[in-house]
Design an enzyme around this catalytic site. Sequence first.
Site, short mmCIF file in Angstrom:
data_model
loop_
_atom_site.label_atom_id
_atom_site.label_comp_id
_atom_site.label_asym_id
_atom_site.label_seq_id
_atom_site.Cartn_x
_atom_site.Cartn_y
_atom_site.Cartn_z
N VAL A 127 33.04 -38.69 14.49
CA VAL A 127 32.45 -40.03 14.48
C VAL A 127 32.27 -40.53 13.04
CG1 VAL A 127 30.40 -41.39 15.06
CG2 VAL A 127 31.33 -39.75 16.71
N THR A 130 35.54 -41.59 11.70
CA THR A 130 35.89 -42.91 12.22
C THR A 130 35.14 -44.00 11.47
OG1 THR A 130 36.32 -41.98 14.41
CG2 THR A 130 35.98 -44.35 14.29
N TYR A 131 33.86 -43.72 11.17
CA TYR A 131 33.05 -44.68 10.41
C TYR A 131 33.67 -44.94 9.03
CZ TYR A 131 29.20 -46.27 7.44
OH TYR A 131 28.42 -46.96 6.53
N LEU A 132 34.00 -43.88 8.30
CA LEU A 132 34.58 -44.05 6.96
C LEU A 132 35.91 -44.78 7.04
CD1 LEU A 132 33.83 -40.56 5.34
CD2 LEU A 132 32.66 -42.73 4.90
N LYS A 135 35.18 -48.53 7.86
CA LYS A 135 34.72 -49.23 6.67
C LYS A 135 35.85 -49.44 5.67
CE LYS A 135 30.27 -50.17 6.86
NZ LYS A 135 29.87 -51.60 6.83
#
Length: 222
Positions: A127, A130-132, A135
């Site tokens: 997760v 996926t966030y990095l 962004k």
Amino acid sequence: MRTVIAGGHGQIALKLERLLAARGDRPAGIIRRPEQARDLTDAGAEPLLLDLESAAAPRLAELLAGADAVVFAAGAGPGSGADRKNTVDRDAAVLLADAAELAGVRRYLMISSMGADAHAQYPSDEVFETYLRAKGAADDAVRARAALDWTVLRPGRLTDGPGTGLVRLAASVARGAVDRADVAAVLAALLREPGTAGRTLELVAGDTAVEEAVSAAGGHNG
């Protein structure tokens, strides 16, 4: 100066709204739920109700009419799954860029993250990876817009202290933490520093006053 903040009920956004209202600007915040409106009005901001995950760019552009700048401060938040990292942290940021172009708003500030990269590898936490990536992809999409005077701000690990007013702000800094209050103060200063357009800046706590750090980032060295 009218500034519209996507993710207007977030912690950094509310602090930024208070700072902008206190100096006589006209902040507005985009929120998903009507019950959040009171917190914005208490902060001195105009609440604008819209779900960025389902809205179309022309509708969002209507809310941006007459704005001098936009700030992307939205995020899926802790505990959300990978899907919402993409629909909020990536897609909503691109939607705001589309709407800003339609509304003729050039100034765009992006709250990103240190380590953001569309090709980030973080195998121990899918997760977070996926966030990095979300962004990083959002940053890339915004930086590709010739019609926008963008600045991408990449804070380090966010903390909840009162803020010190002292930071390190540069294209690359050593990893560290920074209070959300100082992130908001830097954003407020960036809105008044056009020289930072076209720059990606990392931010952590440091020993330089916010205004001085932002001025230097804008090419003013004394």
